[in-house]
Scaffold this active site. Structure first.
Site, PDB file in Angstrom:
ATOM      1  N   ASP A 112       0.788  -1.247   0.000  1.00 41.68           N
ATOM      2  CA  ASP A 112       0.000   0.000   0.000  1.00 41.68           C
ATOM      3  C   ASP A 112       0.820   1.298   0.000  1.00 41.68           C
ATOM      4  O   ASP A 112       1.807   1.407   0.730  1.00 41.68           O
ATOM      5  CB  ASP A 112      -0.852   0.083   1.272  1.00 41.68           C
ATOM      6  CG  ASP A 112      -1.549  -1.201   1.618  1.00 41.68           C
ATOM      7  OD1 ASP A 112      -1.492  -2.150   0.828  1.00 41.68           O
ATOM      8  OD2 ASP A 112      -2.147  -1.263   2.698  1.00 41.68           O
TER       9      ASP A 112
ATOM     10  N   ARG B 155      -7.273  -1.156  11.649  1.00 43.18           N
ATOM     11  CA  ARG B 155      -6.058  -0.598  11.048  1.00 43.18           C
ATOM     12  C   ARG B 155      -6.296   0.475   9.990  1.00 43.18           C
ATOM     13  O   ARG B 155      -7.406   0.742   9.597  1.00 43.18           O
ATOM     14  CB  ARG B 155      -5.212  -1.717  10.452  1.00 43.18           C
ATOM     15  CG  ARG B 155      -5.905  -2.577   9.419  1.00 43.18           C
ATOM     16  CD  ARG B 155      -4.931  -3.627   8.897  1.00 43.18           C
ATOM     17  NE  ARG B 155      -5.516  -4.472   7.891  1.00 43.18           N
ATOM     18  CZ  ARG B 155      -6.011  -5.679   8.112  1.00 43.18           C
ATOM     19  NH1 ARG B 155      -6.001  -6.194   9.325  1.00 43.18           N
ATOM     20  NH2 ARG B 155      -6.524  -6.371   7.107  1.00 43.18           N
TER      21      ARG B 155
ATOM     22  N   GLU C 192     -10.381  -2.340   4.321  1.00 43.42           N
ATOM     23  CA  GLU C 192      -9.042  -1.849   4.643  1.00 43.42           C
ATOM     24  C   GLU C 192      -8.857  -0.453   4.044  1.00 43.42           C
ATOM     25  O   GLU C 192      -9.615  -0.018   3.183  1.00 43.42           O
ATOM     26  CB  GLU C 192      -7.978  -2.776   4.041  1.00 43.42           C
ATOM     27  CG  GLU C 192      -8.062  -4.210   4.534  1.00 43.42           C
ATOM     28  CD  GLU C 192      -6.949  -5.114   3.991  1.00 43.42           C
ATOM     29  OE1 GLU C 192      -6.390  -5.867   4.784  1.00 43.42           O
ATOM     30  OE2 GLU C 192      -6.636  -5.067   2.796  1.00 43.42           O
TER      31      GLU C 192
HETATM   32  C1  FRU Z   1      -3.796  -3.722   2.721  1.00 43.45           C
HETATM   33  C2  FRU Z   1      -3.160  -4.121   4.038  1.00 43.45           C
HETATM   34  C3  FRU Z   1      -3.499  -3.124   5.116  1.00 43.45           C
HETATM   35  C4  FRU Z   1      -2.373  -3.298   6.086  1.00 43.45           C
HETATM   36  C5  FRU Z   1      -1.208  -3.548   5.172  1.00 43.45           C
HETATM   37  C6  FRU Z   1      -0.166  -4.456   5.736  1.00 43.45           C
HETATM   38  O1  FRU Z   1      -3.136  -4.178   1.597  1.00 43.45           O
HETATM   39  O2  FRU Z   1      -3.579  -5.418   4.393  1.00 43.45           O
HETATM   40  O3  FRU Z   1      -4.773  -3.292   5.678  1.00 43.45           O
HETATM   41  O4  FRU Z   1      -2.190  -2.165   6.891  1.00 43.45           O
HETATM   42  O5  FRU Z   1      -1.738  -4.114   3.989  1.00 43.45           O
HETATM   43  O6  FRU Z   1       0.961  -4.494   4.929  1.00 43.45           O
END
Ligand code: FRU
Length: 559
Positions: free
Chosen positions: A145, A262, A314
């Site tokens: 991300d 998160r 997310e």
């Molecule tokens: C999305 C995710 C987020 C998390 C991150 C971990 O792709 O799963 O929710 O913060 O990647 O790398």
């Protein structure tokens, strides 16, 4: 002895080679004692092996912990462990292999012991065929991300989920790159490293113009998820414009009982006169408010009964566009063509509660490789500039690259438009991309833009001499745009990769803008009313184009 050179040539349990000593203590556990002499310890990686945890111990204290797939019988690539700060000191590398009990005789034969070495430099030269020309990608290692994006004093800052010790997901750290034009990116020092509270998962940054947090006027304040035993929210601040961060001593600043809690996105809400935070908790988004960025009040949740719930929600974003609010909700799995994708909701927000009449999911991008989309804080002219991670959790760890893995989408300006009696969020390629246009060329290259003016039912095929091709088509009556990558090249590495994606363009399309860059094809309706982002891994670049029903102009794109 200048170089760390570990050997297993003798059958002794303890071997001594000048300063280094290697101890095979049974059960897949190895201890290496050595003195830090150079800038890096280069670790050989083999991606299809079990991982190992390495604790770096200096003066009896653990100073670093990282997970690496140390090479057993083949070296895929090296990763650098920076040991410069320990120069001249004795270190212990306390290594434990995962994946079940391993015998000492097996571990002793691993190739890594003869390949690990200290070095003053690490080669990040771009030699990989699929490394994009004008999309952002990390200098080395895995990326997912985009995080903490903000604009300040003429510079765009992009942080990202990064593994410095391999090209697959692990060791989550915020990597950092900067750009003045959203297309040429400069790698910067890693910004936020894992700590006792956990790995550093996704989050956001704000520029605290009025010093509401007390870290200083214009301090850059980062919010991220500490992924430890639980997922909690933490903050860090930078007083040098985002180069280096100091973690807040009062972390964590927010806890919850949800297992998935998160990806905090923070922004200043002018209408409300306060800061807002939106974060993902299971299959909903939680909204908070604050005056000082440190103390947060829960306001409401959004999600139940809205959109797609076939996966975990997310990486949210929430922003005002005109007089409406746009809530971005990334979801994995459950995306429109399987795996990861970005859905959105258009509604109203009073600083406490987001309300929407839109009950069903709409997708920001109708390709397979567009995820974790978020926007820059403080972009000039109040532009809503978004970047996505150009991959899909279904196969992201397996795509055929090595020294690096994954890149971002081209930057896109988000806007809201009306068509067919409904409201949609559109994505236009950011204007910075126009500046890349060079000569008009006859055939496509590995980095080009194709402008296709639609005159009737349209079909565009991009192919190479290996009979690999992608087909893009548009049907005027149904207004459906399609992208077929089933014959696009290497599709074997995952059964989820070969696919055809499609979208009904709201209001229909008059022209397409197609961006090709080594391993990606992004097809935009030229007015931004629909877009599809798909990865491709052809054996050689597509050098031929055939088209019907449209007039095409091809621009070479140069950085
Ligand atoms: C999305 C995710 C987020 C998390 C991150 C971990 O792709 O799963 O929710 O913060 O990647 O790398």
């Amino acid at each position: 002895m200048k170089r760390l050179f570990l050997t297993v040539a003798t059958a002794c349990m303890m071997m001594t080679a000048m300063a280094q000593q290697t101890f095979f203590t049974g059960g897949g556990h190895v201890m290496v004692k050595d003195k830090a002499q150079k800038k890096y310890l280069l670790l050989p990686v083999q991606e299809d092996r079990d991982g190992a945890n390495i604790q770096v111990i200096c003066n009896n204290l653990t100073v670093k912990s990282l997970n690496v797939k140390l090479a057993a019988d083949r070296v895929d690539y090296f990763v650098p462990l920076d040991i410069e700060e320990f120069g001249g000191q004795n270190l212990v590398f306390d290594i434990e292999f995962w994946g079940g009990e391993k015998s000492t005789s097996e571990v002793k034969n691993y190739l890594c012991w003869t390949k690990i070495r200290q070095s003053e430099s690490f080669d990040t030269q771009n030699r990989e065929r699929f490394r994009p020309a004008y999309h952002h990608s990390p200098a080395y290692g895995w990326m997912n991300d985009p995080n903490g994006m903000f604009y300040l004093d003429g510079v765009y800052h992009l942080y990202y989920q990064w593994n410095p010790y391999g090209s697959q997901w692990e060791n989550m750290t915020w990597g950092h790159s900067t750009s003045k034009d959203l297309v040429s990116w400069t790698p910067e020092q890693p910004a936020i490293l894992p700590d006792g509270l956990g790995a550093i998962f996704s989050g956001s940054c704000v520029v605290d113009k009025n010093n509401s947090a007390g870290f200083g006027k214009n301090a850059v304040v980062a919010f991220y998820t500490s992924a430890g035993r639980n997922q909690t929210q933490s903050m860090a601040y930078s007083t040098d414009g985002g180069k280096t961060f100091v973690k807040f001593s009062g972390n964590p600043i927010l806890t919850d009982e949800s297992r998935d809690f998160r990806d905090p996105k923070v922004f200043y809400n002018e209408d409300f006169g306060r800061w807002n935070m939106i974060l993902a908790a299971g299959q909903e988004m939680k909204i908070y408010s604050s005056q000082d960025l440190k103390n947060w009040t829960f306001e409401s949740s959004f999600g139940s009964g809205y959109g797609c719930h076939d996966g975990v929600w997310e990486c949210p974003d929430l922003m005002k566009i005109g007089d409406k609010w746009l809530l971005i909700c990334n979801i994995n799995p459950g995306g429109v063509f399987g795996g990861s994708a970005t859905q959105y909701f258009i509604g109203d927000f009073d600083g406490k509660r987001f309300v929407s009449t839109q009950k069903t999911a709409k997708w920001l991008d109708y390709g397979k490789d567009h995820y974790a989309t978020v926007t820059f804080f403080n972009a000039p002219q109040n532009r809503r500039v978004a970047l996505a991670w150009m991959s899909n959790w279904q196969y992201a760890n397996d795509v055929p690259t090595k020294q690096f893995r994954s890149s971002n989408s081209v930057p896109r300006n988000l806007f809201i438009f009306e068509a067919d009696g409904d409201k949609f969020c559109g994505s236009k390629p950011s204007e910075e991309l126009l500046r890349l246009r060079g000569a008009i060329i006859k055939q496509p290259t590995e980095a080009c833009e194709i402008l296709a003016t639609i005159k009737g039912d349209t079909k565009i095929s991009l192919s190479n001499t290996k009979n690999e091709c992608v087909t893009i088509s548009y049907d005027q009556k149904s207004k459906v745009l399609k992208f077929d990558r089933r014959q696009s090249g290497n599709v074997q590495f995952s059964r989820d990769f070969a696919a055809e994606t499609s979208v009904k363009v709201p209001g229909g399309s008059k022209a397409l803008r197609i961006f090709i860059d080594k391993c990606s094809v992004e097809v935009f309706d030229s007015e931004g009313k629909a877009v599809m982002t798909n990865l491709v891994f052809p054996a050689e670049s597509y050098s031929q184009i055939t088209s019907t029903g449209c007039k095409t102009t091809i621009y070479q794109l140069n950085k």
